[in-house]
Design a protein around this motif. Structure first.
Motif, PDB file in Angstrom:
ATOM      1  N   LEU A 131      86.626  69.427  61.457  1.00  0.00           N
ATOM      2  CA  LEU A 131      87.842  69.095  60.722  1.00  0.00           C
ATOM      3  C   LEU A 131      87.788  67.662  60.202  1.00  0.00           C
ATOM      4  O   LEU A 131      88.838  67.030  59.993  1.00  0.00           O
ATOM      5  N   ALA A 132      86.615  67.115  60.025  1.00  0.00           N
ATOM      6  CA  ALA A 132      86.467  65.742  59.543  1.00  0.00           C
ATOM      7  C   ALA A 132      85.171  65.661  58.741  1.00  0.00           C
ATOM      8  O   ALA A 132      84.414  66.631  58.652  1.00  0.00           O
ATOM      9  N   LYS A 133      84.916  64.485  58.141  1.00  0.00           N
ATOM     10  CA  LYS A 133      83.694  64.305  57.362  1.00  0.00           C
ATOM     11  C   LYS A 133      82.524  64.088  58.321  1.00  0.00           C
ATOM     12  O   LYS A 133      82.495  63.102  59.066  1.00  0.00           O
ATOM     13  N   VAL A 134      81.577  65.031  58.293  1.00  0.00           N
ATOM     14  CA  VAL A 134      80.476  64.998  59.267  1.00  0.00           C
ATOM     15  C   VAL A 134      79.138  65.129  58.528  1.00  0.00           C
ATOM     16  O   VAL A 134      78.974  66.007  57.680  1.00  0.00           O
ATOM     17  N   ASP A 135      78.211  64.246  58.840  1.00  0.00           N
ATOM     18  CA  ASP A 135      76.855  64.337  58.299  1.00  0.00           C
ATOM     19  C   ASP A 135      76.021  65.249  59.201  1.00  0.00           C
ATOM     20  O   ASP A 135      76.150  65.222  60.427  1.00  0.00           O
ATOM     21  N   MET A 136      75.142  66.021  58.551  1.00  0.00           N
ATOM     22  CA  MET A 136      74.295  66.924  59.326  1.00  0.00           C
ATOM     23  C   MET A 136      73.045  67.236  58.500  1.00  0.00           C
ATOM     24  O   MET A 136      73.135  67.384  57.274  1.00  0.00           O
ATOM     25  N   ASP A 137      71.897  67.348  59.124  1.00  0.00           N
ATOM     26  CA  ASP A 137      70.693  67.678  58.353  1.00  0.00           C
ATOM     27  C   ASP A 137      70.254  69.118  58.636  1.00  0.00           C
ATOM     28  O   ASP A 137      70.763  69.779  59.534  1.00  0.00           O
ATOM     29  N   SER A 138      69.310  69.599  57.834  1.00  0.00           N
ATOM     30  CA  SER A 138      68.871  70.993  57.944  1.00  0.00           C
ATOM     31  C   SER A 138      68.166  71.249  59.284  1.00  0.00           C
ATOM     32  O   SER A 138      68.207  72.367  59.807  1.00  0.00           O
ATOM     33  N   TYR A 139      67.542  70.219  59.847  1.00  0.00           N
ATOM     34  CA  TYR A 139      66.882  70.348  61.148  1.00  0.00           C
ATOM     35  C   TYR A 139      67.909  70.714  62.216  1.00  0.00           C
ATOM     36  O   TYR A 139      67.680  71.595  63.056  1.00  0.00           O
ATOM     37  N   THR A 140      69.068  70.071  62.149  1.00  0.00           N
ATOM     38  CA  THR A 140      70.143  70.347  63.104  1.00  0.00           C
ATOM     39  C   THR A 140      70.718  71.740  62.871  1.00  0.00           C
ATOM     40  O   THR A 140      70.964  72.504  63.817  1.00  0.00           O
ATOM     41  N   MET A 141      70.923  72.099  61.590  1.00  0.00           N
ATOM     42  CA  MET A 141      71.516  73.405  61.293  1.00  0.00           C
ATOM     43  C   MET A 141      70.579  74.535  61.725  1.00  0.00           C
ATOM     44  O   MET A 141      71.029  75.569  62.227  1.00  0.00           O
ATOM     45  N   ALA A 142      69.282  74.342  61.537  1.00  0.00           N
ATOM     46  CA  ALA A 142      68.328  75.360  61.979  1.00  0.00           C
ATOM     47  C   ALA A 142      68.369  75.520  63.492  1.00  0.00           C
ATOM     48  O   ALA A 142      68.292  76.648  64.015  1.00  0.00           O
ATOM     49  N   PHE A 143      68.530  74.406  64.191  1.00  0.00           N
ATOM     50  CA  PHE A 143      68.615  74.461  65.657  1.00  0.00           C
ATOM     51  C   PHE A 143      69.877  75.212  66.094  1.00  0.00           C
ATOM     52  O   PHE A 143      69.837  76.030  67.015  1.00  0.00           O
ATOM     53  N   LEU A 144      70.997  74.948  65.407  1.00  0.00           N
ATOM     54  CA  LEU A 144      72.238  75.671  65.711  1.00  0.00           C
ATOM     55  C   LEU A 144      72.052  77.167  65.451  1.00  0.00           C
ATOM     56  O   LEU A 144      72.502  78.012  66.225  1.00  0.00           O
ATOM     57  N   ALA A 145      71.397  77.498  64.324  1.00  0.00           N
ATOM     58  CA  ALA A 145      71.169  78.906  63.997  1.00  0.00           C
ATOM     59  C   ALA A 145      70.296  79.578  65.051  1.00  0.00           C
ATOM     60  O   ALA A 145      70.568  80.702  65.483  1.00  0.00           O
ATOM     61  N   ASP A 146      69.243  78.885  65.486  1.00  0.00           N
ATOM     62  CA  ASP A 146      68.353  79.459  66.501  1.00  0.00           C
ATOM     63  C   ASP A 146      69.096  79.764  67.798  1.00  0.00           C
ATOM     64  O   ASP A 146      68.685  80.625  68.576  1.00  0.00           O
ATOM     65  N   ASN A 147      70.160  79.015  68.036  1.00  0.00           N
ATOM     66  CA  ASN A 147      70.934  79.201  69.268  1.00  0.00           C
ATOM     67  C   ASN A 147      72.240  79.950  69.032  1.00  0.00           C
ATOM     68  O   ASN A 147      73.125  79.944  69.890  1.00  0.00           O
ATOM     69  N   ASN A 148      72.362  80.592  67.854  1.00  0.00           N
ATOM     70  CA  ASN A 148      73.528  81.422  67.533  1.00  0.00           C
ATOM     71  C   ASN A 148      74.850  80.678  67.652  1.00  0.00           C
ATOM     72  O   ASN A 148      75.846  81.217  68.136  1.00  0.00           O
ATOM     73  N   VAL A 149      74.871  79.430  67.233  1.00  0.00           N
ATOM     74  CA  VAL A 149      76.115  78.652  67.225  1.00  0.00           C
ATOM     75  C   VAL A 149      76.720  78.725  65.823  1.00  0.00           C
ATOM     76  O   VAL A 149      76.048  78.429  64.833  1.00  0.00           O
ATOM     77  N   LEU A 150      77.987  79.150  65.738  1.00  0.00           N
ATOM     78  CA  LEU A 150      78.676  79.246  64.461  1.00  0.00           C
ATOM     79  C   LEU A 150      79.359  77.925  64.138  1.00  0.00           C
ATOM     80  O   LEU A 150      79.902  77.261  65.032  1.00  0.00           O
TER      81      LEU A 150
END
Length: 332
Positions: free
Chosen positions: A51-70
């Motif tokens: 609910l705020a302005k958050v920076d995130m890179d694709s490396y982090t998003m891939a890690f979240l996806a690998d762990n089934n985090v929505l």
């Protein structure tokens, strides 16, 4: 926040990042300098609300996806903007058979209407029970009768729409603070007043909880039965939420307003848009998480509300895949 809900909320600007095999959140100050860091153990998180302005890179998003985090992402005005929905070999909702049966059920006009009617019936009865619990009489018989003869999705939606308008009018009998929270008309995108802002925020939360629980089944959230999927990327969670918005959302709103846990001071206006303060969001989320982790007895089992939502999704799946009878959940 409390109990064992596995949702995490980010209300401050910062950076979400992977380090080793965990997720860290670096909180920024106004100069974008890191002032605090918090670890989010990957095995203790199922979903993250931003609910705020958050920076995130694709490396982090891939890690979240690998762990089934929505990820559920909101605008600065707290309106829902989208989900990051993992689609990897680890994703849990992979079943060609279920997808095929879901598509066949959607294309079967009789079966689709049957499911949509049951969802709407449960929605109407759960709304009416809210009125009854607050001493407000509400005759559902004309609406249930109209629903029983509704043959098509537009006819079912029309019954639901006319009922919902009358139900919202009864809110003025339930909510004591009529000076700040008088209900006049339902407005969205953006909500026109505080009560509509409250409804939109809470409903969006329930949509996302339903989506998270659907994701744990084999159902495809893109294919709904009451809500048309044609122009939306996802629609089944909207169907499921119809049943649980009265039970989880409306009761939370009534309780927090009548106990003065949320008052007019908990809202702020920015560029003409009404939103909650961060403190108010935290208060609402504490209540929401407490509710979601409450246990009640259903079918001889003690289940949390999240488990009941998932149970409902699995009951839908059984109807879709095995032609089992389906009745929408009514909380008595």
């Amino acid at each position: 926040m409390q109990k064992n809900d596995r949702a995490h909320f980010i209300l401050n600007s910062g950076r979400l990042r992977r380090q080793d095999n965990n997720i860290y959140f670096d909180k920024y100050d106004d100069e974008m300098s890191v002032v605090a860091t918090k670890i989010l153990p990957i095995n203790a998180v199922d979903e993250i609300y931003i609910l705020a302005k958050v920076d995130m890179d694709s490396y982090t998003m891939a890690f979240l996806a690998d762990n089934n985090v929505l990820l559920h992402i909101f605008s600065p005005y707290q309106s829902f903007r989208g989900n990051f929905f993992p689609n990897t070999s680890n994703s849990v909702n992979k079943s060609g058979f279920v997808l095929l049966q879901q598509l066949r059920s959607f294309d079967d006009e009789i079966k689709r209407s049957y499911i949509a009617r049951e969802i709407t019936r449960a929605h109407i009865l759960n709304d009416a029970l809210n009125c009854k619990r607050h001493g407000v009489k509400f005759d559902t018989n004309p609406h249930i009768s109209a629903l029983e003869v509704a043959k098509t999705i537009p006819e079912i939606m029309a019954v639901e729409g006319s009922f919902q308008k009358l139900y919202y009018e009864e809110w003025n009998e339930i909510i004591s603070n009529q000076k700040s929270f008088k209900f006049t008309v339902r407005s969205k995108r953006p909500p026109a007043d505080k009560i509509n802002s409250f409804i939109s925020y809470v409903n969006t939360r329930i949509y996302n909880v339903c989506l998270s629980e659907i994701y744990k089944t084999e159902l495809d959230p893109r294919i709904g039965f009451l809500h048309e999927p044609n122009y939306r990327s996802l629609s089944l969670h909207l169907d499921l939420a119809e049943i649980f918005k009265p039970i989880l959302g409306d009761t939370l709103i009534f309780s927090m307003l009548n106990k003065k846990e949320i008052t007019a001071k908990d809202f702020e206006t920015n560029a003409g848009r009404i939103k909650f303060t961060n403190d108010a969001v935290q208060k609402i989320e504490m209540k929401m998480i407490s509710k979601l982790t409450d246990q009640i007895e259903v079918g001889g089992q003690k289940l949390t509300w999240r488990q009941i939502i998932r149970r409902e999704a699995n009951r839908l799946k059984k109807c879709i895949c095995e032609n089992a009878p389906y009745e929408g959940f009514v909380y008595k």
